[in-house]
Design a protein around this motif. Structure first.
Motif, PDB file in Angstrom:
ATOM      1  N   THR A 256      41.553  46.449  43.207  1.00  0.00           N
ATOM      2  CA  THR A 256      42.282  46.640  44.469  1.00  0.00           C
ATOM      3  C   THR A 256      42.381  48.121  44.823  1.00  0.00           C
ATOM      4  O   THR A 256      41.968  48.531  45.905  1.00  0.00           O
ATOM      5  CB  THR A 256      43.688  46.006  44.381  1.00  0.00           C
TER       6      THR A 256
ATOM      7  N   GLU B  77      37.340  50.039  42.269  1.00  0.00           N
ATOM      8  CA  GLU B  77      36.416  49.098  41.606  1.00  0.00           C
ATOM      9  C   GLU B  77      36.291  49.526  40.143  1.00  0.00           C
ATOM     10  O   GLU B  77      35.357  50.233  39.767  1.00  0.00           O
ATOM     11  CB  GLU B  77      35.041  49.128  42.298  1.00  0.00           C
TER      12      GLU B  77
ATOM     13  N   ARG C 112      39.152  52.742  46.467  1.00  0.00           N
ATOM     14  CA  ARG C 112      38.456  51.959  47.491  1.00  0.00           C
ATOM     15  C   ARG C 112      38.790  52.518  48.878  1.00  0.00           C
ATOM     16  O   ARG C 112      39.863  53.114  49.079  1.00  0.00           O
ATOM     17  CB  ARG C 112      38.847  50.483  47.389  1.00  0.00           C
TER      18      ARG C 112
ATOM     19  N   ASP D 282      43.001  41.683  44.820  1.00  0.00           N
ATOM     20  CA  ASP D 282      41.577  41.474  45.072  1.00  0.00           C
ATOM     21  C   ASP D 282      41.073  40.148  44.526  1.00  0.00           C
ATOM     22  O   ASP D 282      39.926  39.786  44.793  1.00  0.00           O
ATOM     23  CB  ASP D 282      40.735  42.587  44.432  1.00  0.00           C
TER      24      ASP D 282
ATOM     25  N   THR E 286      41.938  42.092  49.505  1.00  0.00           N
ATOM     26  CA  THR E 286      40.659  42.756  49.780  1.00  0.00           C
ATOM     27  C   THR E 286      39.731  42.411  48.606  1.00  0.00           C
ATOM     28  O   THR E 286      39.825  43.029  47.534  1.00  0.00           O
ATOM     29  CB  THR E 286      40.840  44.287  49.902  1.00  0.00           C
ATOM     30  N   PRO E 287      38.862  41.403  48.786  1.00  0.00           N
ATOM     31  CA  PRO E 287      38.000  40.983  47.671  1.00  0.00           C
ATOM     32  C   PRO E 287      37.160  42.153  47.155  1.00  0.00           C
ATOM     33  O   PRO E 287      36.751  43.020  47.927  1.00  0.00           O
ATOM     34  CB  PRO E 287      37.102  39.919  48.310  1.00  0.00           C
ATOM     35  N   SER E 288      36.925  42.170  45.826  1.00  0.00           N
ATOM     36  CA  SER E 288      36.141  43.229  45.195  1.00  0.00           C
ATOM     37  C   SER E 288      34.792  42.664  44.774  1.00  0.00           C
ATOM     38  O   SER E 288      34.519  41.480  44.975  1.00  0.00           O
ATOM     39  CB  SER E 288      36.910  43.774  43.989  1.00  0.00           C
ATOM     40  N   THR E 289      33.946  43.514  44.189  1.00  0.00           N
ATOM     41  CA  THR E 289      32.585  43.055  43.885  1.00  0.00           C
ATOM     42  C   THR E 289      32.595  41.803  42.998  1.00  0.00           C
ATOM     43  O   THR E 289      31.799  40.909  43.211  1.00  0.00           O
ATOM     44  CB  THR E 289      31.763  44.150  43.170  1.00  0.00           C
TER      45      THR E 289
ATOM     46  N   GLN F  91      34.362  38.411  45.172  1.00  0.00           N
ATOM     47  CA  GLN F  91      33.844  37.885  46.444  1.00  0.00           C
ATOM     48  C   GLN F  91      33.681  36.375  46.332  1.00  0.00           C
ATOM     49  O   GLN F  91      33.193  35.890  45.326  1.00  0.00           O
ATOM     50  CB  GLN F  91      32.438  38.470  46.723  1.00  0.00           C
TER      51      GLN F  91
ATOM     52  N   ALA G 281      40.814  40.875  54.094  1.00  0.00           N
ATOM     53  CA  ALA G 281      40.050  41.911  54.796  1.00  0.00           C
ATOM     54  C   ALA G 281      39.055  42.546  53.842  1.00  0.00           C
ATOM     55  O   ALA G 281      39.272  42.547  52.625  1.00  0.00           O
ATOM     56  CB  ALA G 281      40.999  42.974  55.344  1.00  0.00           C
ATOM     57  N   ASP G 282      37.967  43.085  54.386  1.00  0.00           N
ATOM     58  CA  ASP G 282      36.962  43.749  53.547  1.00  0.00           C
ATOM     59  C   ASP G 282      37.542  44.944  52.809  1.00  0.00           C
ATOM     60  O   ASP G 282      37.194  45.227  51.671  1.00  0.00           O
ATOM     61  CB  ASP G 282      35.778  44.233  54.394  1.00  0.00           C
ATOM     62  N   SER G 283      38.406  45.689  53.510  1.00  0.00           N
ATOM     63  CA  SER G 283      39.020  46.864  52.891  1.00  0.00           C
ATOM     64  C   SER G 283      40.351  47.132  53.578  1.00  0.00           C
ATOM     65  O   SER G 283      40.704  46.468  54.566  1.00  0.00           O
ATOM     66  CB  SER G 283      38.110  48.089  53.029  1.00  0.00           C
TER      67      SER G 283
END
Ligand code: XBP
Ligand code: MG
Length: 233
Positions: free
Chosen positions: A12, A15, A97, A179, A197-200, A203, A214-216
């Protein structure tokens, strides 16, 4: 009325999971263990929150003949992993992030209080604030609740409840930032509205129940967050 923002750390604020994964693998190598966690393996292993718990889950998945580590050996190996993780962050190479620094600065300027609710240890929060803010954790955050301080880690609500207790605030005066689905469940169980905010590594997980996905955090203002909190209160 919105009074505080409570942030998850791993995934969050930054990364961090590739640094965690590298630290685990280096600790395994240093011990002469033949364990190695690829990205694919680690994606599955992230279903078990907490480094010691994750190593135990991995060990339990190995064939019976494999060498077993006792609980104190797992704890020792995890302490070595934490030291290596600190070295990795200390040598730079990890950024916040997008949007995180701006939102935290705007929230602080707007009189909101700031807290952390994380599965990882306080030592790793310190490594992150030194690396990314050049500041001590108590300068950036008013309250820090870490996984090693509570009986049950996420998805249990304990660490969020501890953060709320240290802030002295009810959940409807705060917003949580996460995340992962595991973190979302922990925050929801503590009664908090949650921005995801999803992380790698997270997702595509199920974020049902989030107030916002949201993306970020880029462009998100304290005023918009006050509306999110107000809508749910
Ligand atoms: C993060 C974690 C942690 C880190 C490793 O979860 O699960 O276990 O991967 O940290 P969250 P430790 O972002 O939901 O808090 O090895 O220090 O446990
Ligand atoms: Mg996380």
């Amino acid at each position: 009325r919105l009074a505080a923002l409570i942030f998850d750390v791993d995934g969050t604020l930054a990364e961090t999971e590739e640094a965690h994964r590298a630290a685990f693998n280096r600790a395994f190598d240093a011990r002469g263990l033949s364990w190695h966690w690829s990205r694919e393996t680690y994606r599955d292993l992230l279903r078990t929150p907490g480094g010691k718990e994750r190593m135990r889950a991995f060990q339990d998945s190995l064939p019976d003949a494999a060498r077993r580590l006792a609980a104190d050996e797992i704890a020792q190996l995890h302490a070595e992993k934490t030291a290596i993780y600190g070295d990795i962050l200390n040598s730079g190479g990890l950024d916040l992030r997008p949007g995180v620094a701006g939102l935290i600065a705007a929230a602080r300027a707007g009189g909101l209080r700031l807290a952390v609710a994380t599965t990882t240890s306080r030592a790793n929060v310190t490594a992150l604030t030194r690396c990314c803010w050049r500041q001590e954790p108590d300068t950036v955050f008013d309250a820090i609740a870490a996984g090693d301080e509570v009986a049950a880690k996420k998805p249990a609500p304990d660490v969020y409840r501890l953060a709320l207790a240290r802030l002295g605030l009810p959940p409807d005066a705060c917003i949580a930032f996460e995340d992962s689905a595991i973190g979302l469940r922990a925050a929801l169980a503590a009664g908090l509205p949650v921005v995801v905010t999803p992380s790698t590594y997270t997702q595509g997980e199920d974020f049902t129940g989030a107030a916002l996905v949201a993306d970020s955090l880029t462009g998100l203002t304290p005023a918009q967050l006050a509306r999110i909190g107000g809508d749910l209160a």
